[in-house]
Each structure stands twice: as structure tokens, then as C-alpha cells.
Motif scaffolding. Structure first.
Motif, PDB file in Angstrom:
ATOM      1  N   ASP A  15      -6.071  -1.118  -4.601  1.00  0.00           N
ATOM      2  CA  ASP A  15      -5.452  -1.641  -3.378  1.00  0.00           C
ATOM      3  C   ASP A  15      -6.389  -2.652  -2.723  1.00  0.00           C
ATOM      4  O   ASP A  15      -7.385  -2.270  -2.106  1.00  0.00           O
ATOM      5  N   GLU A  16      -6.090  -3.911  -2.888  1.00  0.00           N
ATOM      6  CA  GLU A  16      -6.895  -5.007  -2.328  1.00  0.00           C
ATOM      7  C   GLU A  16      -8.387  -4.752  -2.519  1.00  0.00           C
ATOM      8  O   GLU A  16      -9.148  -4.771  -1.558  1.00  0.00           O
TER       9      GLU A  16
ATOM     10  N   SER B 291       0.831  -1.210   0.000  1.00  0.00           N
ATOM     11  CA  SER B 291       0.000   0.000   0.000  1.00  0.00           C
ATOM     12  C   SER B 291       0.860   1.254   0.000  1.00  0.00           C
ATOM     13  O   SER B 291       0.505   2.258  -0.611  1.00  0.00           O
TER      14      SER B 291
HETATM   15 MG    MG Z   1      -2.075  -2.693   2.293  1.00  0.00          MG
END
Ligand code: MG
Ligand code: ADP
Length: 407
Positions: free
Chosen positions: A188-189, A73
Motif C-alpha cells: 500500500d503506497e 486501501s
Molecule cells: Mg490509501
């Protein structure tokens, strides 16, 4: 750097601007050049990203894959402009954007929590970025409709986020990112909050969406190897704030460049062996009492001396069990069985090696804990990987952390 070259030049990567001026390959959509990010100061400082170098081509999808806390991240935030690198530069389409504000970078970003504005209707959420860019009103309406259609959410334009399911909210978040027609999309995910079935259909939809936007570069952060395998042209494996390996999924899977990648991508039995002979791309090794033919990728130079120690990666789904007396079988005791529907995961303690081996056997296995069996490997039995460095060695030697992995 050549004399008189005014460009600050990344060392490990070709300068995008330089490549452009030479008229060679187009500038990569994304360049991280030795980016370092540290949170906090002094004794409380955390190095979240160290010497991170990566380039993503126009139209390419790269997955940043790694365990929680490995800096994925942070890399994405450094590119989006949400955190400031302490060292290094980030480039977008040949332009050094390290000092630009996030809004000026023109990137589409989708975060795990979706971060939709709860009081705004779907269409206003999607239009938000366009309004911020002061696009003309007619264009805002057209692009909002277009982005919602892309994620199949046109019928929900008038709803509030709380009136949508998790999967629908996620699609709105993607539409919002796409509405500005970014050259670069960061995710992000994005599937972390979805259930397994929904995740599967989202994966298919994301791939279709990707095909309709062939020039967009995508950086996709995930800790889930199946997402990375399904979506990415290349996978960048991260660990402890650093890039470990980057290559196509196929190369990383077939010839893992490191023990860590072998274990993290696909799950692996990592067994110490003696490399007796190497010729061409194959080697003859001994593991305990078994003599095995294995793959030996070219770069594995250390294995090329006769009778040198090596590390062998054997995928759990290739392991079979038979009688302990069978030729070339390793005698082992069943320590656990977990039925997973299509297969059964069996853990086997190999007495003479002092390690456990994981086997994923088809169907439901009718063995019980304590059974003495023979562990059998295919031919070729697996692939040599470069021996791990430092901390990893212990895990492998003791047969703990890396065995079995996360298949
Ligand atoms: Mg992360
Ligand atoms: P990942 O996304 O791979 O899980 P992150 O990039 O979020 O990893 O975090 C990398 C490291 O930086 C972790 O050790 C994490 O605890 C730390 N970290 C992340 N954000 C912050 C922050 N705002 N302040 C301090 N430490 C942070």
C-alpha cells in the motif's frame, strides 16, 4: 448457477473452485467478487468500496491506481482481512477467505508507514510472522536470512528500525512480508515516504525482486502513475469507490476506455470534437477550425455516426506550437510556462474553443505569457475516448479539471 452446484458462485467472474474442478485454468491468486465496504452507519456512512470486482492471476502484478480517497486501501484491507466487506466475497487461490482472520490468510502486507516494531531488531521484525505461524526455530533463522538477503539488508539484521533510513526501513518491511513466503503480496503506497531519487532505485529493486519470485501475485496500491506503469502487468483504475477500467498499461495509455483514465494515466488534453467520418481504426474529426485524423478504437461505437460529437484525447507531449497562421493550427495565447528541465509545460488558451490546452515542449521554451501562437497536433492527432458521464462532462466542457492532467 447450474442446478445442484454447491459453490456460491461469483457472477461477474468465473468461480475459482469451479474452474479448478473443470481442470481448466488455474484459480486466480486473488478474486474480488462484487465487494462492498461501508464505514460507519446511517447518515455518517461512507461507501468506500462498491461492487468491486477484480481478479489477479498467479504471478501477476496488478496496480490499483486512483486518486486519494478512491478506495484503494480499503480494497487491500478487505483482501487482507483488516476490514469486513458488507457485501461480496474475496478469494485467495481458489479459497473463499471472506470469513477468515487476517493471520490465516497467509498474505504478505506492506503498508505506507512500514509499521515496524520500534523496540525489535531488524531480524526480529522480519521473523515476527514466522514466529506467529509457529515455524521451527531453524527454519525461522533460515527464512529470515533469506528474506533480508532478497532486499539486500542482511548486514543490518542487528539494528533497530530507528537506526535505519526510510528506504532501509521500507526494505525491512518488505522482507518481513516476504519471510512467510506468501503467494500474495500486498503493498500500500510503499514509496510514499521516500524521496524521488530513492523511489526510482526502489522501483528497479522491486522489479528485480518480483522477477526472483515469479509465482507470487502482487497487488500494488498507488496514486502515482509512474509506479503503476513501471511495475504492473495490468492497472486497475479506481475512482469514487469503484473500479473504472482495468487493462494492461499499454492499452489504457494508447486507447483509454474512459475520459477519467485518459486524464489520470499520463495526463491528457480532452477536447470536444465533431466526428465527420470513421473508417477502420481511424476517424476524421474537426476541432474548431482544424481537421484532424485521429485513432478510433473499435469499441467507440458512439463516434460512428457521421457528424456526431466526440471526445478527443491528445497527450501534452505530442502538442507543438508554431505560427498562428500555419495550416490547421489553432490560434492560442500562451497563459503560463513552467520549465521542468528536459521539457517546458506550456498552457495555451485556444480562443475559438474556449479551453486551455497543455503542451510539454522539449527543452526550455523562449516564449512569454501573452504570445499569440498556433497550436499544432501530430498525425494522427490523438485518440477518441468514450464521452464522459455526468460530473466529468462539466469539467471537460469548461476546460478545467481534466486538461493537462498529471503527466
Ligand atoms: Mg490509501
Ligand atoms: P485511498 O486508499 O484510495 O486513498 P481509502 O480506501 O483509504 O482510499 O478510503 C476510501 C474512503 O473511505 C475515503 O472517503 C475515506 O475517507 C474513507 N475511509 C477510509 N477509512 C475509513 C475509516 N476507518 N472510517 C471511516 N471512513 C474511512
Amino acid at each position: 448457477m447450474s442446478d445442484g452446484d454447491p459453490q456460491p458462485r461469483p457472477s461477474l467472474v468465473d468461480t475459482p473452485a469451479a474452474a479448478l474442478s473443470r481442470g481448466t485454468a488455474p484459480a486466480p491468486a486473488i478474486v474480488f467478487d462484487r465487494v462492498g465496504v461501508t464505514y460507519g452507519r446511517g447518515r455518517h456512512a461512507t461507501v468506500a468500496l462498491a461492487e468491486f470486482t477484480l481478479r489477479v492471476a498467479v504471478g501477476e502484478t496488478v496496480a490499483l491506481l486512483g486518486p486519494s480517497g478512491s478506495g484503494k486501501s480499503t480494497a487491500l484491507k478487505a483482501l487482507a482481512g483488516f476490514v469486513r466487506p458488507r457485501s461480496g466475497r474475496v478469494w485467495l487461490a481458489g479459497r473463499d477467505v471472506t470469513d477468515l482472520s487476517p493471520a490465516k490468510r497467509g498474505i504478505g502486507v506492506v503498508v505506507q508507514s512500514y509499521a515496524l516494531f520500534p523496540h525489535m531488531k531488524v531480524r526480529d521484525n522480519v521473523a515476527f510472522g514466522l514466529k506467529a505461524h509457529r515455524a521451527p526455530r531453524t527454519e525461522i533463522a533460515a527464512r529470515t536470512a533469506e528474506a533480508l538477503a532478497m532486499v539486500d539488508m542482511a548486514a543490518y539484521a542487528g539494528r533497530l528500525p530507528r537506526e535505519l533510513s526510510g528506504g532501509q526501513q521500507q526494505r525491512v518491511a518488505i522482507a518481513r512480508a516476504l519471510a512467510i513466503r506468501p503467494e500474495v503480496l500486498l503493498l500500500d503506497e510503499p514509496m510514499a515516504a521516500l524521496d524521488a531519487q530513492l523511489r526510482q532505485s526502489m522501483l528497479v529493486q522491486l522489479r528485480e525482486l518480483r522477477n526472483t519470485l515469479p509465482d507470487m501475485a502482487v497487488l500494488y496500491v498507488t496514486h502515482d502513475q509512474t509506479e503503476a506503469l513501471a511495475l504492473a502487468d495490468r492497472i486497475a483504475v479506481m475512482r469514487d469507490a469503484r473500479l473504472v477500467d482495468v487493462d494492461t498499461a499499454q492499452n489504457l495509455w494508447q486507447h483509454p476506455p474512459s475520459a477519467f483514465t485518459a486524464g489520470f494515466l499520463g495526463g491528457a488534453n480532452l477536447l470536444s470534437c465533431t466526428v465527420n467520418r470513421v473508417s477502420g481504426g481511424a476517424a476524421l474529426v474537426t476541432v474548431g477550425a482544424a481537421t484532424l485524423r485521429v485513432e478510433a478504437p473499435d469499441r467507440d461505437h458512439r463516434a460512428r455516426e457521421a457528424n456526431s460529437p466526440g471526445l478527443l484525447c491528445i497527450r501534452p507531449h505530442t502538442v507543438r506550437i508554431g505560427a498562428a497562421a500555419e495550416r490547421n493550427a489553432l490560434r492560442a495565447t500562451v497563459t503560463s510556462l513552467v520549465w521542468r528541465g528536459a521539457s517546458t509545460r506550456v498552457r495555451l488558451a485556444v480562443d475559438e474553443l474556449g479551453v486551455e490546452v497543455t503542451a510539454d515542449l522539449p527543452g526550455q521554451v523562449t516564449r512569454t505569457v501573452g504570445d499569440v501562437v498556433g497550436v499544432l497536433f501530430p498525425d494522427p492527432a490523438g485518440v477518441l475516448v468514450p464521452p464522459p458521464i455526468s460530473a466529468e462532462t462539466d469539467a471537460v466542457a469548461s476546460g478545467s479539471a481534466k486538461l493537462g492532467g498529471r503527466a
